[in-house]
Write a protein that holds these residues in place. Structure first.
Motif, PDB file in Angstrom:
ATOM      1  N   HIS A  67       9.021   3.023  18.345  1.00 25.65           N
ATOM      2  CA  HIS A  67       8.094   2.985  19.486  1.00 25.65           C
ATOM      3  C   HIS A  67       7.093   4.112  19.302  1.00 25.65           C
ATOM      4  N   VAL A 114       4.009   6.241  20.768  1.00 25.54           N
ATOM      5  CA  VAL A 114       3.474   6.588  22.093  1.00 25.54           C
ATOM      6  C   VAL A 114       2.310   7.557  21.892  1.00 25.54           C
ATOM      7  N   PHE A 129      11.396   7.190  18.517  1.00 28.66           N
ATOM      8  CA  PHE A 129      10.126   7.340  19.234  1.00 28.66           C
ATOM      9  C   PHE A 129       9.204   8.265  18.456  1.00 28.66           C
ATOM     10  N   VAL A 171      12.312  10.400  27.060  1.00 31.12           N
ATOM     11  CA  VAL A 171      13.027   9.819  25.917  1.00 31.12           C
ATOM     12  C   VAL A 171      14.138  10.764  25.449  1.00 31.12           C
ATOM     13  N   THR A 205      13.308  11.652  18.134  1.00 25.48           N
ATOM     14  CA  THR A 205      11.860  11.719  18.330  1.00 25.48           C
ATOM     15  C   THR A 205      11.166  12.396  17.141  1.00 25.48           C
TER      16      THR A 205
END
Ligand code: M6R
Length: 353
Positions: free
Chosen positions: A51, A53, A98, A117, A124
């Motif tokens: 994902h 972002v 992420f 998150v 991350t």
């Protein structure tokens, strides 16, 4: 220091070939292969979905990230606008990773998602230009852009650096070793040099197409659509020409109603597979009065095209196609008499949600 340059933006546009070469050096190991830290490689390999972002220009780079990660590394990837994330969070299953893309590493909208998150316990990665920035410190992993300080509010070299680092990330995870990314990025850097050397030609196009206009469009398909979104943001945020970046085929589903006599429509054509379709869309708007400008990759050009870009690998064309659009924004803004580096209502780093 901007030295001989009238504006930081022009300096930062000019630096892009050097930044690209620096990135390749920074991510090369002693054997001359592209490499990312081992812990990060393991974290990405353990993920079954990524994902991304981000906000603004970094969000636009995210779409290229999706393309590379899916095409080169085979990892399903979604791209999210940070400020929208909490209203429409992705359905999370399995093991996501992420990835936060942020030039400054300080953008509040992105940080808010990162905090959430982390609470959820997912791994991350931050891709940023600023070592030690908030998003870098708070994420498990960091990849640096090595672009040098970006001062102008309009992001230029950070965008091409982000795309390059995303390509490197995807390539290091790729099973296929036949795509010689180092070599291909070198070709892109040289091609960027030649566009930048001919910037006067782009100044003339800005004058011919944009000086007294209130609105404009960028159109393209596939990768050219992603670049169109970024090109439109660049033009609108500093020149105040209301600009939309549109998927070329989607225009006729409504937006074509806005085309009037003289409306500038700049088309990007870098992909052989969709060139003829985009040409069809150019005809549609031209016949309704649009002032069309075609920016095309060498090999796909027609005699009437305004700007021909040197040929580069089809997957890396965004790195190159964005450069004339940055220059168009720069010159249009100068010609319209506005401050290139400090557009109204905007700050370099947006630290409020
Ligand atoms: O520092 P970031 O990359 O997180 O910033 C995100 C956006 O605010 C930024 O890209 C903005 O859209 C620029 N002004 C675009 O030129």
């Amino acid at each position: 220091e901007k030295g001989m340059y009238p504006y930081y933006m022009l300096k930062e546009i000019d630096e892009q070939p050097a930044v690209l070469r620096r990135i390749v050096q920074q991510y090369q190991n002693s054997a001359g292969e592209l490499e990312i830290p081992n812990e990060l490689k393991q974290a990405v390999e353990a993920a079954d979905r990524i994902h991304i972002v981000a906000c603004g220009t970094s969000y636009h780079a995210g779409w290229l990230g999706k393309h590379f990660l899916e095409k080169m590394a085979g990892i399903p990837t979604e791209v999210h606008i940070a400020s929208e994330f909490s209203y429409n969070p992705p359905l999370i299953k399995g093991n996501p990773l992420f990835v936060f893309i942020s030039q400054s590493g300080e953008t509040a909208d992105s940080r808010q998602v990162l905090v959430k998150v982390k609470e959820w316990g997912y791994p991350t990665l931050t891709i940023t230009n600023v070592q030690g920035s908030t998003l870098s410190r708070e994420a498990n992993h960091t990849l640096l852009l090595h672009a040098g300080p970006e001062i102008a509010v309009a992001s230029t070299k950070a965008y091409t650096a982000q795309i390059s680092v995303l390509a490197i990330l995807a390539a290091t995870l790729s099973e296929e070793k036949d795509f010689a990314l180092i070599h291909e990025l070198g070709i892109v850097a040289n091609a960027m040099d030649s566009i930048i050397a001919e910037k006067e030609q782009i100044a003339e196009l800005a004058e011919a197409y944009l000086t007294d206009k209130r609105s404009a469009f960028y159109i393209g398909r596939g990768l050219d659509y992603y670049v169109s979104m970024e090109a439109a943001l660049k033009l609108k945020e500093i020149s105040y020409v209301q600009t939309e970046g549109f998927a070329a085929g989607e225009l006729k589903h409504g937006t074509i109603a806005l085309i009037e006599e003289g409306t500038p429509v700049i088309a990007l054509i870098t992909q052989a597979e969709n060139a003829s379709h985009t040409r069809g869309n150019i005809e549609e708007v031209r016949s309704r009065g649009a002032h069309t400008c075609v920016c095309v990759m060498e090999g796909l050009q027609q005699e009437s095209d305004q700007l021909v870009l040197p040929a580069v690998h089809p997957m890396l064309t965004p790195l190159l196609a964005v450069v004339p659009t940055q220059l168009l924004a720069y010159y249009a803004t100068l010609q319209r008499g506005f401050d290139v580096d400090k557009p109204r209502n905007l700050a370099k780093s947006v630290t409020v949600e």
